[in-house]
Design a protein around this motif. Structure first.
Motif, mmCIF file in Angstrom:
data_model
loop_
_atom_site.group_PDB
_atom_site.id
_atom_site.type_symbol
_atom_site.label_atom_id
_atom_site.label_comp_id
_atom_site.label_asym_id
_atom_site.label_seq_id
_atom_site.Cartn_x
_atom_site.Cartn_y
_atom_site.Cartn_z
ATOM 1 N N ARG A 1 16.784 -0.088 66.130
ATOM 2 C CA ARG A 1 17.572 0.955 65.928
ATOM 3 C C ARG A 1 17.067 2.229 65.351
ATOM 4 O O ARG A 1 17.065 3.348 65.584
ATOM 5 N N LEU B 1 14.227 3.680 67.492
ATOM 6 C CA LEU B 1 14.713 4.147 68.713
ATOM 7 C C LEU B 1 15.160 5.499 68.788
ATOM 8 O O LEU B 1 16.349 5.939 69.104
ATOM 9 N N ASP C 1 14.902 10.095 68.406
ATOM 10 C CA ASP C 1 14.472 11.272 68.798
ATOM 11 C C ASP C 1 13.142 11.641 68.059
ATOM 12 O O ASP C 1 12.157 12.358 68.679
ATOM 13 N N ARG D 1 10.119 10.099 69.823
ATOM 14 C CA ARG D 1 9.762 10.614 71.193
ATOM 15 C C ARG D 1 8.461 10.236 71.411
ATOM 16 O O ARG D 1 8.260 9.721 72.694
ATOM 17 N N LEU E 1 7.340 7.250 73.646
ATOM 18 C CA LEU E 1 7.073 6.930 74.936
ATOM 19 C C LEU E 1 5.981 7.265 75.627
ATOM 20 O O LEU E 1 5.690 6.557 76.936
ATOM 21 N N SER F 1 10.461 14.805 77.881
ATOM 22 C CA SER F 1 11.355 15.537 77.069
ATOM 23 C C SER F 1 12.637 15.211 77.432
ATOM 24 O O SER F 1 13.790 15.308 76.839
ATOM 25 N N HIS F 2 12.894 14.810 78.746
ATOM 26 C CA HIS F 2 14.098 14.594 79.276
ATOM 27 C C HIS F 2 14.463 13.330 79.413
ATOM 28 O O HIS F 2 15.697 12.748 79.884
ATOM 29 N N PHE F 3 13.723 12.155 78.998
ATOM 30 C CA PHE F 3 14.125 10.812 78.813
ATOM 31 C C PHE F 3 15.307 10.378 78.206
ATOM 32 O O PHE F 3 15.346 11.034 76.920
ATOM 33 N N PRO F 4 16.373 9.848 78.692
ATOM 34 C CA PRO F 4 17.428 9.627 78.029
ATOM 35 C C PRO F 4 17.241 8.497 76.977
ATOM 36 O O PRO F 4 17.867 7.479 77.187
ATOM 37 N N LEU F 5 16.644 9.040 75.883
ATOM 38 C CA LEU F 5 16.354 7.893 74.697
ATOM 39 C C LEU F 5 17.868 7.474 74.067
ATOM 40 O O LEU F 5 17.761 6.322 73.771
ATOM 41 N N TRP G 1 18.931 4.602 76.481
ATOM 42 C CA TRP G 1 18.038 3.504 76.478
ATOM 43 C C TRP G 1 18.353 2.791 74.965
ATOM 44 O O TRP G 1 18.542 1.472 75.047
ATOM 45 N N ARG G 2 18.675 3.553 73.803
ATOM 46 C CA ARG G 2 19.171 2.878 72.606
ATOM 47 C C ARG G 2 20.348 2.422 72.757
ATOM 48 O O ARG G 2 20.401 0.934 72.434
#
Lengths: 465, 465
Positions: free
Chosen positions: A128, A131, A133, A136, A139, B116-120, B123-124
């Motif tokens: 947690r 993961l 922002d 980022r 990724l 930048s648009h990855f829905p982190l 996913w978390r």
């Protein structure tokens, strides 16, 4: 004028041109629209269906693109020879051919780890934490050797616990020892001879494709690999498990270690030191890794988190001498690291917060307790039962005075619902037979251990001479 | 009687025998205790330090074990020849040799993804859902091909989106396309000829070790690989990117597809179909995968989540025909899956909750917007700028009327802080030169796109003839 009228699905979530496309495709595949048949003119079909001609055009273009239909300028659209384009129905979801493993009452397989004590809540906390922002960047692909922060943790841990001397740049992370080995072998030369322990990990499956490299078995005794034999083998590298020989459990003696380093120094050979379960030593303090004594840059150190953490995490690592690092980067630097970066970060956090060290210490005590229980229960059978390789690791060797081979005993026990491995399974030169068995204690829950051992020895006692 | 008195650390968190051990070791390594010198008798030292003789014994045994000291029965303990055991100081943490990548103002590299648009957060959420006690089983190794639930999601997704026909048992998961390819190649035979696209992925690094297998380049034109040339190559397999040729962006025409399937059927050759960025098609509907049209079990389908999700996740997959599956299980079934199980479970959850499909659809729209912007800005330079390969994927080909080669332009632009790839970089037979460049639009944030393109075309405009 009659023309083919496509049967449109009423699924309104699907765009109209897609419904039209599917209707035509279905008709062509089933033969309703025959080969060579002309499709309705776009204008006619648009009028009839009260939809725009553009929609028809999109559909027809798609059918042309895919080869169902041929566009003949100023003539129209015609169904193509579609025999090559026939698609069968989707195969029914059939899981009957899935591999199913047999189940056992007691599983003494040496590869099993006691995972009931794994601190999943701590691991989840770390996952947690990473993961977010703020992370980022994770990724994207990172350093091909693995992220620097994890390599720093590993380098530091290795120095403190194993006496391995290296900088983080010498550390390379991979998805398990099996995934790293082919790269290491290729670093050691396009051709050569790898001495391997016998009995030991086979490794020969790494060589089947490459006839320029071969493996040569070297016998193991109670002091580990018989290093003096190396000079006779023309080996250019040796793969060895010195801290706890797999599978015999022998610990490479001090003189054999010196001999091995001398061999490497004299012949220019390399040593791949696989330190796979070195965290678990029960008598005295851990023998430091051979790598820490290597002043000639001959040792390539290899280990894994599979035993100390969880097998399914698939994180292993190697430490290469600086001159091999250059070669590694030149030849394999373009390969991305195969370990997911978020997992690397979670592990880094887990180590940084001290959870890893605590977990290993706790597991060491737990395994020691199981080992003590093994000795206690085994004591009752001391006339015929001999235990060895019990100074470290997560399995021991048991030997009974019997005329049965280990493989025979293994089969007999399997039929009784007890899984255990025979030492002979790991022999490379299959000339000798023994009755020795590998007894792992990772796979039996604490509360079942005594009963499992009693049952095992009870069964075995029927077969001793 | 004088004897060596070890200087004990006062660190009370360290057990006494360990402090004693370290004191002796230090003394031996630094020469304070000289070679051949006799250690104090256990009884004497125990008396002097007021500690138990057992503690001294443990220490001395450890020193013997590690080779610092030799035990001579009835004589005592003597310092060994320790020159081979000298350990250097730990190497200072030196990160100066770390690879540092140059930074660019605008990065048009085709490999970059817009993350930048990855829905982190989604996913978390999925990661949290799976890291529970209920899922402790995931700590153990799972199915070597990857967990069934993930393979089911993939099989279902592939059928709906790409027309791939398979059961979950035919799906094999790996840590990236690069990690899967060697296994696939070995399935196709111990020797053979692999036809590869030129320009295209090189793949030759997979063959350097194995002289029995070689790669043969086959030219690509605006319809994709020139399939008719395959009959001339003695190829036993062909590696191809039909949905969006890498790097030219050509889409394999319907007739070429038929030809390719015919070639495989007639010669018994295999086709490795790499469908790497097939989720992103901007004109009409996606061309279904070749695999769906294959009735002869010739096609091995290959794809990845690197482009559609995140490169650092390292999850790719292949779908093999049933008869090759048997061979795969026989030869590689003992290898554990290299993708961590918790990541597999997180991805399964992500797909099951519909997040994957939504994300791909959203990204498709976003990339389409960038592509439209590219066309808009490019229109201003239409006298000298030509755009192609723009029907799908995350990069296009741009060509200017210029006498400069692509590599020259790449170097010039790099000096201006703009990163872009030259098509020639991916040529295998380096006979031809072109001025074509690969323009990826994954690496430029939305808000910078217009300015980046203006700058790029401004720079390029100086070099056109």
């Amino acid at each position: 004028m009659e023309f083919f009228l496509p049967h449109l699905s009423t699924d309104s979530s699907m765009p109209l041109y897609e419904r039209l496309y599917r209707a035509f495709r279905e008709a062509i595949l089933t033969g309703q629209l025959a080969e060579g048949e002309k499709l309705p003119s776009k204008r006619q079909l648009a009028d009839y269906l009260s939809i725009s001609q553009t929609t028809i055009e999109t559909t027809y273009h798609q059918l042309v693109d895919e080869g169902y239909v041929l566009a003949l300028p100023r003539k129209g659209y015609f169904v193509q020879n579609s025999t090559e384009l026939i698609r069968s129905e989707p195969i029914a979801q059939n899981t009957q051919q899935e591999i199913t493993a047999p189940s056992y009452r007691y599983d003494f397989h040496p590869g099993k780890i006691d995972l009931s004590h794994f601190p999943l809540d701590q691991w989840r906390k770390c996952a947690r934490d990473v993961l977010t922002d703020r992370n980022r960047e994770l990724l994207h692909l990172g350093h091909p050797q693995g992220d620097l922060t994890l390599r720093q943790q590993i380098a530091s841990y290795l120095y403190q616990s194993r006496g391995v001397r290296c900088t983080p740049e010498q550390v390379i992370i991979g998805s398990g020892t099996e995934q790293l080995l082919p790269f290491l072998l290729r670093l050691l030369g396009d051709e050569g001879v790898l001495a391997i322990e016998d009995p030991g990990y086979s490794l020969t499956h790494h060589f089947s494709q490459n006839s320029a490299y071969r493996a040569v078995p070297v016998a193991v005794d109670e002091e580990g690999m018989q290093v003096s034999l190396l000079w006779e083998t023309a080996a250019t590298a040796a793969y060895i498990t010195p801290a706890h020989q797999f599978p015999t459990g022998a610990i490479l003696s001090a003189s054999r270690r010196n001999q091995l380093l001398k061999w490497a120094s004299e012949t220019g050979g390399y040593i791949i030191e696989d330190d796979y379960d070195s965290e678990f030593r029960y008598v005295g303090m851990p023998i430091p890794a051979l790598q820490g004594f290597d002043t000639q840059d001959r040792v390539i150190y290899l280990s894994t988190f599979s035993k100390s953490l969880m097998p399914s995490l698939r994180i292993a690592y190697t430490v290469v001498p600086l001159h091999l690092l250059e070669m590694y980067r030149a030849r394999f630097g373009h390969y991305a690291a195969t370990v997911p970066r978020f997992d690397q970060a979670t592990l880094t956090q887990f180590m940084a917060l001290g959870y890893f060290e605590k977990h290993v210490n706790r597991m060491r005590k737990l395994y020691k307790r199981k080992l003590d229980l093994l000795h206690k229960v085994g004591e009752q059978h001391r006339e015929w039962l001999h235990i060895s390789g019990d100074q470290a690791g997560m399995h021991v060797i048991i030997d009974c005075k019997t005329s049965y081979t280990g493989e025979q005993l293994r089969t007999i026990l399997a039929e009784k619902g007890i899984r255990i491995s025979a030492l002979d399974h790991y022999r490379i030169d299959r000339k000798a037979y023994s009755s020795k068995l590998l007894l792992g204690f990772g796979g039996i829950p604490d509360e079942q251990m005594e009963a499992a051992l009693q049952e095992l020895f009870q069964q075995l006692s029927q077969y001793h001479a």
